[in-house]
Design a protein around this motif. Sequence first.
Motif, PDB file in Angstrom:
ATOM      1  N   ALA A  21       1.849   3.538  -3.806  1.00  0.00           N
ATOM      2  CA  ALA A  21       1.883   2.324  -4.603  1.00  0.00           C
ATOM      3  C   ALA A  21       1.044   1.343  -4.149  1.00  0.00           C
ATOM      4  N   ASP A  22       0.666   0.978  -2.598  1.00  0.00           N
ATOM      5  CA  ASP A  22      -0.203   0.281  -2.097  1.00  0.00           C
ATOM      6  C   ASP A  22      -1.603   0.330  -2.598  1.00  0.00           C
ATOM      7  N   ALA A  23      -1.975   1.668  -2.527  1.00  0.00           N
ATOM      8  CA  ALA A  23      -3.369   2.071  -2.934  1.00  0.00           C
ATOM      9  C   ALA A  23      -3.605   1.538  -4.272  1.00  0.00           C
ATOM     10  N   GLU A  24      -2.611   1.822  -5.239  1.00  0.00           N
ATOM     11  CA  GLU A  24      -2.670   1.574  -6.734  1.00  0.00           C
ATOM     12  C   GLU A  24      -2.989   0.083  -6.905  1.00  0.00           C
ATOM     13  N   ALA A  25      -2.024  -0.744  -5.982  1.00  0.00           N
ATOM     14  CA  ALA A  25      -2.290  -2.208  -6.239  1.00  0.00           C
ATOM     15  C   ALA A  25      -3.416  -2.729  -5.644  1.00  0.00           C
ATOM     16  N   GLU A  26      -4.136  -2.116  -4.634  1.00  0.00           N
ATOM     17  CA  GLU A  26      -5.363  -2.719  -4.049  1.00  0.00           C
ATOM     18  C   GLU A  26      -6.607  -2.184  -4.956  1.00  0.00           C
ATOM     19  N   SER A  27      -6.200  -0.936  -5.718  1.00  0.00           N
ATOM     20  CA  SER A  27      -7.491  -0.668  -6.593  1.00  0.00           C
ATOM     21  C   SER A  27      -7.702  -1.745  -7.530  1.00  0.00           C
ATOM     22  N   ALA A  28      -6.553  -2.376  -7.931  1.00  0.00           N
ATOM     23  CA  ALA A  28      -6.582  -3.320  -9.052  1.00  0.00           C
ATOM     24  C   ALA A  28      -7.483  -4.573  -8.544  1.00  0.00           C
ATOM     25  N   ASP A  29      -7.659  -4.761  -7.337  1.00  0.00           N
ATOM     26  CA  ASP A  29      -8.433  -5.801  -6.666  1.00  0.00           C
ATOM     27  C   ASP A  29      -9.774  -5.416  -5.924  1.00  0.00           C
ATOM     28  N   ALA A  30     -10.094  -4.217  -6.168  1.00  0.00           N
ATOM     29  CA  ALA A  30     -11.050  -3.461  -5.564  1.00  0.00           C
ATOM     30  C   ALA A  30     -12.498  -4.037  -6.196  1.00  0.00           C
ATOM     31  N   TRP A  31     -13.611  -3.856  -5.496  1.00  0.00           N
ATOM     32  CA  TRP A  31     -14.806  -4.629  -5.653  1.00  0.00           C
ATOM     33  C   TRP A  31     -15.277  -3.948  -6.972  1.00  0.00           C
ATOM     34  N   TRP A  32     -14.949  -2.462  -7.319  1.00  0.00           N
ATOM     35  CA  TRP A  32     -15.410  -1.650  -8.595  1.00  0.00           C
ATOM     36  C   TRP A  32     -14.321  -2.058  -9.728  1.00  0.00           C
ATOM     37  N   ALA A  33     -13.486  -2.832  -9.561  1.00  0.00           N
ATOM     38  CA  ALA A  33     -12.511  -2.788 -10.765  1.00  0.00           C
ATOM     39  C   ALA A  33     -12.893  -3.373 -12.243  1.00  0.00           C
ATOM     40  N   GLY A  34     -13.927  -4.274 -12.038  1.00  0.00           N
ATOM     41  CA  GLY A  34     -14.341  -4.671 -13.136  1.00  0.00           C
ATOM     42  C   GLY A  34     -15.742  -4.004 -13.674  1.00  0.00           C
ATOM     43  N   LEU A  35     -16.194  -3.017 -13.125  1.00  0.00           N
ATOM     44  CA  LEU A  35     -17.196  -2.189 -13.447  1.00  0.00           C
ATOM     45  C   LEU A  35     -16.856  -0.821 -14.404  1.00  0.00           C
ATOM     46  N   THR A  36     -17.852  -0.592 -15.270  1.00  0.00           N
ATOM     47  CA  THR A  36     -17.379   0.641 -16.176  1.00  0.00           C
ATOM     48  C   THR A  36     -17.883   1.641 -15.375  1.00  0.00           C
TER      49      THR A  36
END
Length: 293
Positions: free
Chosen positions: A237-252
């Motif tokens: 779950a920690d990784a999923e939360a981190e993915s939402a804030d990852a540098w690529w989150a807004g990229l297609t």
Amino acid sequence: MNIQKSYAEGDAYGKLYLVGTPIGNLEDMTYRAVRILGEVQWIAAEDTRQTRKLLTHFDISTRLVSYHEHNKNASGPELIRLLLAGDSIALVSDAGLPAICDPGADLVRMAIDEGIAVVPIPGANAALSALIVSGLPTERFTFVGFLPRDKKPLERELGALKREPGTWLCYESPHRLVKTLTVMAEVLGGDREVCLVRELTKRYEEALRGTITECLAHLDSHAPQGEYVVVIRGGGADAEAESADAWWAGLTPEQHVARYEADGEGHKEALRRAAQDRGVPKRELYNLLHRDG
């Protein structure tokens, strides 16, 4: 498209058998593996000296040929020629299942391209053996082979694996284990749960379970010995939360792959890393990007 009927009658070609061999304890050799090694016309081995010991133990006299990373470009086509002529060949590695982290995968691809049946003869495998005794989740897991040797590429690889939700595994040598775990502690956090398994099926088999920090402390007074499988708990779950804030989150997905390509990665590597970031299979991301192509 390729449809293989492994035991179709009337096939003029030989078969390529991928034969699992013991990873330490000779009692792990299967009856079927012994039979196949005795029936084929050729055995292609990573290290003929090592394999000859195995064949001698089981009184197998099949002709032995060399196939390894340094001669595969010459030996591979010759093995394919023999298969096309009707000879069957058993491919073995020094230990465990062939075609995992060794050039056997290249021979398998060549055989498939020629319409030659490739038949698995299951046996011992270090990675899966370590996984099932680790005590870590087995519902979803990823095998990453050997991690990069140099620190910067290792950090990048671990940065991508940090978000992997499932358990993941790698192989590591004793002289590099502490260095790799130290970088893991920096990137993944010292409290990440791991299991270090060494000398599988041998007299000194050992599984060291704990956090990365605890394992490093143990290794400080007990020098690593033998080849290791390192099993690491996924990010969950920690990784999923981190993915939402990852540098690529807004990229297609297209932009994500393009960013890695802009950093100098080839298309395949960029695709692999983007898929790993997103926690999806590489094939799924490839199909998404090329569905209109």
